[in-house]
Scaffold this motif. Structure first.
Motif, mmCIF file in Angstrom:
data_model
loop_
_atom_site.group_PDB
_atom_site.id
_atom_site.type_symbol
_atom_site.label_atom_id
_atom_site.label_comp_id
_atom_site.label_asym_id
_atom_site.label_seq_id
_atom_site.Cartn_x
_atom_site.Cartn_y
_atom_site.Cartn_z
ATOM 1 N N LEU A 7 0.796 -1.227 0.000
ATOM 2 C CA LEU A 7 0.000 0.000 0.000
ATOM 3 C C LEU A 7 0.834 1.285 0.000
ATOM 4 O O LEU A 7 0.303 2.367 -0.249
ATOM 5 C CB LEU A 7 -0.919 0.024 1.221
ATOM 6 N N ILE A 8 2.129 1.158 0.270
ATOM 7 C CA ILE A 8 2.970 2.358 0.384
ATOM 8 C C ILE A 8 3.557 2.713 -0.979
ATOM 9 O O ILE A 8 4.124 1.859 -1.669
ATOM 10 C CB ILE A 8 4.092 2.133 1.407
ATOM 11 N N GLU A 9 3.405 3.979 -1.371
ATOM 12 C CA GLU A 9 3.950 4.436 -2.645
ATOM 13 C C GLU A 9 4.604 5.808 -2.477
ATOM 14 O O GLU A 9 4.189 6.602 -1.629
ATOM 15 C CB GLU A 9 2.857 4.531 -3.707
ATOM 16 N N PRO A 10 5.654 6.092 -3.280
ATOM 17 C CA PRO A 10 6.280 7.424 -3.208
ATOM 18 C C PRO A 10 5.346 8.484 -3.762
ATOM 19 O O PRO A 10 4.515 8.212 -4.634
ATOM 20 C CB PRO A 10 7.533 7.258 -4.073
ATOM 21 N N VAL A 11 5.472 9.696 -3.247
ATOM 22 C CA VAL A 11 4.653 10.801 -3.735
ATOM 23 C C VAL A 11 5.514 12.059 -3.805
ATOM 24 O O VAL A 11 6.230 12.386 -2.861
ATOM 25 C CB VAL A 11 3.416 11.036 -2.830
ATOM 26 N N ASN A 12 5.482 12.728 -4.950
ATOM 27 C CA ASN A 12 6.146 14.011 -5.115
ATOM 28 C C ASN A 12 5.083 15.103 -5.084
ATOM 29 O O ASN A 12 4.073 15.014 -5.773
ATOM 30 C CB ASN A 12 6.919 14.068 -6.439
ATOM 31 N N ILE A 13 5.314 16.107 -4.278
ATOM 32 C CA ILE A 13 4.344 17.193 -4.120
ATOM 33 C C ILE A 13 4.860 18.414 -4.867
ATOM 34 O O ILE A 13 5.900 18.975 -4.519
ATOM 35 C CB ILE A 13 4.131 17.524 -2.627
ATOM 36 N N GLU A 14 4.154 18.801 -5.911
ATOM 37 C CA GLU A 14 4.539 19.951 -6.715
ATOM 38 C C GLU A 14 3.440 21.013 -6.651
ATOM 39 O O GLU A 14 2.257 20.680 -6.734
ATOM 40 C CB GLU A 14 4.786 19.534 -8.168
ATOM 41 N N PHE A 15 3.838 22.256 -6.508
ATOM 42 C CA PHE A 15 2.844 23.330 -6.448
ATOM 43 C C PHE A 15 3.490 24.648 -6.858
ATOM 44 O O PHE A 15 4.720 24.800 -6.855
ATOM 45 C CB PHE A 15 2.261 23.452 -5.035
ATOM 46 N N GLU A 16 2.647 25.584 -7.218
ATOM 47 C CA GLU A 16 3.094 26.922 -7.592
ATOM 48 C C GLU A 16 2.338 27.942 -6.749
ATOM 49 O O GLU A 16 1.117 27.892 -6.630
ATOM 50 C CB GLU A 16 2.840 27.191 -9.071
ATOM 51 N N LEU A 17 3.077 28.866 -6.148
ATOM 52 C CA LEU A 17 2.467 29.902 -5.334
ATOM 53 C C LEU A 17 1.887 31.008 -6.216
ATOM 54 O O LEU A 17 2.196 31.087 -7.409
ATOM 55 C CB LEU A 17 3.493 30.486 -4.371
ATOM 56 N N ASP A 18 1.090 31.856 -5.615
ATOM 57 C CA ASP A 18 0.487 32.964 -6.362
ATOM 58 C C ASP A 18 1.532 33.912 -6.930
ATOM 59 O O ASP A 18 1.292 34.587 -7.929
ATOM 60 C CB ASP A 18 -0.476 33.747 -5.463
ATOM 61 N N ASN A 19 2.718 33.963 -6.293
ATOM 62 C CA ASN A 19 3.776 34.848 -6.779
ATOM 63 C C ASN A 19 4.611 34.225 -7.896
ATOM 64 O O ASN A 19 5.594 34.818 -8.352
ATOM 65 C CB ASN A 19 4.689 35.279 -5.627
ATOM 66 N N GLY A 20 4.214 33.015 -8.315
ATOM 67 C CA GLY A 20 4.897 32.354 -9.419
ATOM 68 C C GLY A 20 5.995 31.405 -9.008
ATOM 69 O O GLY A 20 6.538 30.679 -9.856
ATOM 70 N N GLN A 21 6.338 31.371 -7.720
ATOM 71 C CA GLN A 21 7.384 30.463 -7.251
ATOM 72 C C GLN A 21 6.902 29.016 -7.325
ATOM 73 O O GLN A 21 5.796 28.700 -6.897
ATOM 74 C CB GLN A 21 7.785 30.792 -5.813
ATOM 75 N N LYS A 22 7.761 28.168 -7.889
ATOM 76 C CA LYS A 22 7.428 26.749 -8.002
ATOM 77 C C LYS A 22 8.225 25.951 -6.975
ATOM 78 O O LYS A 22 9.408 26.213 -6.760
ATOM 79 C CB LYS A 22 7.709 26.246 -9.412
ATOM 80 N N HIS A 23 7.568 24.986 -6.361
ATOM 81 C CA HIS A 23 8.208 24.164 -5.329
ATOM 82 C C HIS A 23 7.934 22.687 -5.601
ATOM 83 O O HIS A 23 6.908 22.329 -6.185
ATOM 84 C CB HIS A 23 7.682 24.533 -3.936
ATOM 85 N N ARG A 24 8.850 21.852 -5.121
ATOM 86 C CA ARG A 24 8.693 20.400 -5.262
ATOM 87 C C ARG A 24 9.243 19.722 -4.010
ATOM 88 O O ARG A 24 10.405 19.913 -3.657
ATOM 89 C CB ARG A 24 9.423 19.907 -6.513
ATOM 90 N N LEU A 25 8.393 18.959 -3.343
ATOM 91 C CA LEU A 25 8.794 18.231 -2.141
ATOM 92 C C LEU A 25 8.976 16.763 -2.510
ATOM 93 O O LEU A 25 8.053 16.123 -3.019
ATOM 94 C CB LEU A 25 7.735 18.378 -1.045
ATOM 95 N N THR A 26 10.149 16.228 -2.236
ATOM 96 C CA THR A 26 10.456 14.852 -2.614
ATOM 97 C C THR A 26 10.818 14.032 -1.383
ATOM 98 O O THR A 26 10.999 14.549 -0.289
ATOM 99 C CB THR A 26 11.623 14.819 -3.617
ATOM 100 N N GLY A 27 10.935 12.715 -1.599
ATOM 101 C CA GLY A 27 11.352 11.819 -0.515
ATOM 102 C C GLY A 27 10.230 11.386 0.398
ATOM 103 O O GLY A 27 10.480 10.789 1.444
ATOM 104 N N ASN A 28 8.991 11.675 0.018
ATOM 105 C CA ASN A 28 7.843 11.315 0.842
ATOM 106 C C ASN A 28 7.080 10.133 0.256
ATOM 107 O O ASN A 28 7.158 9.852 -0.939
ATOM 108 C CB ASN A 28 6.900 12.518 0.977
ATOM 109 N N TYR A 29 6.317 9.472 1.116
ATOM 110 C CA TYR A 29 5.487 8.336 0.710
ATOM 111 C C TYR A 29 4.080 8.530 1.263
ATOM 112 O O TYR A 29 3.866 9.274 2.215
ATOM 113 C CB TYR A 29 6.063 7.019 1.235
#
Length: 257
Positions: free
Chosen positions: A172-194
């Protein structure tokens, strides 16, 4: 530095603990280790994610508090507690306290849980905050509350590996990458999570679901899945703070002209 000692009502009769949360107490962290015993409450406020120790390959759960290093979006000096959420993770609340184990004099083979305190913790002092003991030596209401929090940690630690073993048994455990963009245009990516694979969870047989449910882990798996909607909540908080900071910066620049 830390100075862990066994808590007692003689040496620590006048010891107090500040209960407000702030970056000056080390609370400005982006995530904190959490336990299965608090998943049902955590899911209402925070994204629950899994991390894996690369050396032992063991998993543990974390609550996401911020979207970048040294950022806790739940810290709020306007609130009485300094924390803007109804439930606060046990590892945050326990502050300078931890559980230790002491051998019983009448039965050396058995150990009993006892409370230790870090006297070098910035919350510990003898002037401000909540007292630990009553005037005549009994435990204060605050210390009784801390004992319950430490029990959440202790019981959660004991069931942690069993829960993850069950999740791994059913893949049941799978890796997940969290990607998002803020209102100011900054893009972020969180890795290493499941996280929990919702499709695989729903595809389990009736017997497998029953097995998970009897162990008490089925509702915890769904709690992890449901908690992921709180990522949007964190993004919204961060957007509001970025806008507020921008306004404050403009006002400050205008005043200095």
């Amino acid at each position: 530095m830390t100075k862990h000692v066994l808590l007692n009502n003689i040496n620590h009769q006048h010891t107090r603990v500040i209960t407000q949360f702030s970056d000056k107490f080390g609370d400005n962290i982006a995530s904190v280790m959490v336990y299965p015993t608090e998943f049902m409450e955590l899911q209402k406020e925070y994204p629950i994610l899994f991390r894996q120790n690369p050396d032992t390959e063991k998993f543990h759960a974390t609550a996401l508090l911020g979207l970048q290093q040294n950022e806790n979006l739940f810290l709020d000096p306007i609130t009485d507690s300094g924390w803007a959420a109804r439930y606060i993770p046990a590892n945050i609340v326990r502050g300078p306290f931890l559980i230790g184990f002491q051998r019983q004099q009448d039965n050396p083979d058995q150990q009993s849980a006892v409370v230790h305190i870090d006297l070098d913790h910035p919350r510990v002092n003898d002037q401000q905050g909540q007292p630990l003991f009553l005037e005549h030596g009994g435990n204060s209401a605050y210390l009784e509350y801390i004992s319950k929090i430490l029990n959440i940690v202790h019981q959660g630690s004991e069931v942690n590996d069993v829960m993850f073993a069950a999740f791994k048994q059913f893949d049941l455990i799978e890796p997940v990458n969290i990607e998002f963009e803020l209102d100011n245009g900054q893009k972020h990516r969180l890795t290493g999570n499941y996280t929990i694979n919702e499709s695989k969870l729903k595809a389990l047989s009736a017997d497998q679901l029953l097995q998970l449910n009897k162990a008490g882990f089925l509702p915890l798996a769904f709690a992890v899945i449901f908690s992921m909607t709180n990522i949007r909540k964190l993004i919204e908080i961060k957007n509001r703070r970025e806008k507020a900071f921008k306004v404050q910066t403009k006002d400050s620049q205008h005043k200095t002209r």
